[in-house]
Design an enzyme around this catalytic site. Structure first.
Site, PDB file in Angstrom:
ATOM      1  N   LYS A  85      16.616  21.928 -11.046  1.00  0.00           N
ATOM      2  CA  LYS A  85      15.917  20.692 -11.384  1.00  0.00           C
ATOM      3  C   LYS A  85      16.791  19.679 -12.112  1.00  0.00           C
ATOM      4  O   LYS A  85      17.607  20.014 -12.965  1.00  0.00           O
ATOM      5  CB  LYS A  85      14.694  20.986 -12.271  1.00  0.00           C
ATOM      6  CG  LYS A  85      13.553  21.690 -11.585  1.00  0.00           C
ATOM      7  CD  LYS A  85      12.890  20.890 -10.460  1.00  0.00           C
ATOM      8  CE  LYS A  85      12.104  19.707 -10.978  1.00  0.00           C
ATOM      9  NZ  LYS A  85      10.894  20.109 -11.690  1.00  0.00           N
TER      10      LYS A  85
ATOM     11  N   HIS B 153       0.831  -1.220   0.000  1.00  0.00           N
ATOM     12  CA  HIS B 153       0.000   0.000   0.000  1.00  0.00           C
ATOM     13  C   HIS B 153       0.861   1.264   0.000  1.00  0.00           C
ATOM     14  O   HIS B 153       0.425   2.309   0.469  1.00  0.00           O
ATOM     15  CB  HIS B 153      -0.942   0.042   1.212  1.00  0.00           C
ATOM     16  CG  HIS B 153      -1.736  -1.219   1.426  1.00  0.00           C
ATOM     17  ND1 HIS B 153      -3.025  -1.390   0.982  1.00  0.00           N
ATOM     18  CD2 HIS B 153      -1.384  -2.398   2.020  1.00  0.00           C
ATOM     19  CE1 HIS B 153      -3.443  -2.603   1.304  1.00  0.00           C
ATOM     20  NE2 HIS B 153      -2.464  -3.242   1.930  1.00  0.00           N
TER      21      HIS B 153
ATOM     22  N   GLU C 141       9.907   8.601 -16.847  1.00  0.00           N
ATOM     23  CA  GLU C 141       8.579   9.222 -17.008  1.00  0.00           C
ATOM     24  C   GLU C 141       8.012   8.924 -18.391  1.00  0.00           C
ATOM     25  O   GLU C 141       6.834   8.591 -18.552  1.00  0.00           O
ATOM     26  CB  GLU C 141       8.671  10.743 -16.836  1.00  0.00           C
ATOM     27  CG  GLU C 141       8.959  11.199 -15.420  1.00  0.00           C
ATOM     28  CD  GLU C 141       9.192  12.702 -15.390  1.00  0.00           C
ATOM     29  OE1 GLU C 141       8.217  13.452 -15.403  1.00  0.00           O
ATOM     30  OE2 GLU C 141      10.370  13.138 -15.388  1.00  0.00           O
TER      31      GLU C 141
ATOM     32  N   SER D 120      15.451  21.732 -16.280  1.00  0.00           N
ATOM     33  CA  SER D 120      14.271  22.567 -16.488  1.00  0.00           C
ATOM     34  C   SER D 120      14.702  23.864 -17.154  1.00  0.00           C
ATOM     35  O   SER D 120      15.786  24.378 -16.878  1.00  0.00           O
ATOM     36  CB  SER D 120      13.636  22.868 -15.134  1.00  0.00           C
ATOM     37  OG  SER D 120      12.853  24.039 -15.200  1.00  0.00           O
TER      38      SER D 120
END
Ligand code: ARG
Length: 472
Positions: free
Chosen positions: A283, A156, A290, A277
């Site tokens: 970043k 979970h 992704e 970024s």
């Protein structure tokens, strides 16, 4: 030159129809396979006395010239010749004259295109199996390096029980092994020859299908001519295997994204596999996992697309079936892209062992083990569960972890506790206590790594053996 099928027609094809029905824009990827199939077909026509040997030699030389010209990029494929099959035949006739028109004897584009697809997919399945193997090898390498690294295991997405990081990685090795096994198993259904089915019913010429199969390295021929030209199960099967592979990659991607967040900080992907970024200078984004996670959708879509194309098709060939190609090519490219990046990205990933250790020291993932301790002292498990539940609640209320409790505090919950509990609760003890086959104890994970090494070398041998024969 007019259409290869122009005899029956009195009008030019509408230009939009030509555009709409043409597949050359994408099936040009089958050029090598198409010529490979034609060379085997014409050789058989000669062997069976259907064409004179002299014509066979002329056609073979012509096909090889066309192949050379395609490879050097000097063939202009034309939409008015619709697909790769007619483009190549047109080029052959331009090369050797009307004798080139004998190549299509005893053959239809329906059995020809099916043959091309079988040849294409067979090679790709071997290559993709090799790439999956590389991903497994990278995971195995990281597992070997992390036999002493303990992380919280989750259910979970809540901390559950501590496990070896190596054990977690080996779960993916097992998942990818099922993918390898599925691809290898599918090979026997891909490696069959449809050619000789003709348009749908077979052919009037005394051809030898088994001879063609042998030349092309196929293990057998399709049993039924109608099935041979209308079967696309082998592509569906590939798309479904590809969907499962992408799902596995996507699950791993999700973990890599989570683990590289500041909140987890368990791993760092190498700079070479991340991007920045345009506005936020700090970043470092895990774009590769992704995007793999994102591209999983198009592979599922390709599977659903083809299932839907095929679901109501009457036998045998229907033009709808031309829709089998783009999704398959796209799936092959998507999988290759993901697998080729995953192997080096996993191999170069930095594992933050210190942070993982800190995580394990600051949670209650050892709670099951003190319940088991009380069970060992004779308490029924259900009662032990209740006692430890209360102990954990006490810890939470007092801002402590189990290992922070004094023996007096433990004894408030049960007189059965003694000093040995401090050993039982150590993460190493907890991990090594799960010493069952397939469990997370270090000797078990060591053994699992050893077994995986064997399996991986068997895959490697299969890929090597089949890469050779599939080029033949
Ligand atoms: N381009 C066609 C395809 O990909 C080849 C087979 C065409 N056959 C036909 N009878 N129109 O399916």
């Amino acid at each position: 030159m007019s259409k290869l099928w122009g005899g029956r027609f009195t009008k030019q094809t509408n230009a939009l129809v030509e555009e709409y029905t043409a597949s050359i824009g994408f099936d040009k990827q089958l050029a090598e396979e198409d010529i490979q199939g034609s060379l085997a077909h014409v050789t058989m026509l000669g062997k069976c006395g259907i064409l004179p040997q002299e014509d066979v030699e002329t056609i073979k030389a012509g096909l090889n010239k066309v192949l050379d010209r395609i490879r050097e990029g000097s063939v202009d494929f034309s939409v008015s010749d619709e697909d790769i099959h007619m483009n190549i035949e047109k080029n052959l006739i331009a090369e050797v004259g009307p004798v080139g028109g004998k190549l299509h004897t005893g053959r239809s584009r329906n059995d020809q295109v099916a043959t091309d697809m079988h040849l294409y997919l067979r090679n790709r399945v071997v290559a993709l199996t090799g790439m999956l193997h590389e991903v497994q090898a990278a995971l195995l390498g990281q597992a070997r390096e992390n036999l002493d690294t303990i992380i919280p295991g989750y259910t979970h997405l809540q901390r559950a029980q501590p496990i070896l990081f190596a054990h977690h990685l080996m779960a993916y090795v097992s998942m990818f092994q099922r993918d390898v096994d599925r691809l290898i198993d599918s090979y026997k259904r891909i490696n069959l020859l449809p050619l000789g089915a003709g348009a749908l019913a077979g052919t009037t010429f005394p051809i030898d299908r088994h001879f063609v199969a042998e030349q092309l390295g196929f293990d057998g021929v399709y049993e039924n001519s109608l099935d041979a030209v209308s079967d696309r199960d082998f592509i569906l099967e590939f798309l479904s295997h590809a969907s499962i592979i992408m799902m596995h990659l996507s699950r791993l991607s999700e973990e890599l994204v989570l683990w590289s967040s500041t909140e987890f900080n368990f791993i760092e992907l190498d700079d070479a596999f991340c991007t920045g970024s345009s506005i936020m200078p700090q970043k470092k984004n895990p774009d590769v996992p992704e995007l793999v996670r994102g591209k999983t959708g198009r592979v599922y879509g390709n599977l659903m697309g083809l299932l839907t194309v095929l679901k109501s098709l009457p036998l045998a060939y229907n033009k709808d079936m031309q829709e089998d190609k783009e999704g398959m090519f796209d799936t092959v490219a998507t999988l290759e892209g993901a697998l080729q990046l995953f192997a080096p990205m996993i191999a170069t990933m930095k594992v933050n062992k210190g942070r993982m250790r800190e995580a394990v020291n600051t949670d209650f993932s050892n709670a099951t083990d003190i319940a088991d301790f009380l069970v060992g002292k004779g308490m029924p498990f259900r009662q032990a569960h209740e006692v430890i539940g209360k102990t954990v609640l006490y810890c939470i209320q007092n801002n402590k972890y189990l290992l922070d409790l004094s023996i007096e505090e433990f004894k408030q919950f049960s007189e059965l506790f003694d000093d040995s509990i401090y050993h039982v609760l150590q993460p190493e003890t907890v991990v090594n206590a799960r010493n069952v086959y397939g469990g997370t104890a270090e000797p078990q994970v060591q053994a699992a790594i050893g077994r995986a090494e064997q399996t991986l070398s068997a895959t490697k041998a299969w890929v090597e053996a089949h890469s050779v024969s599939s080029n033949g």
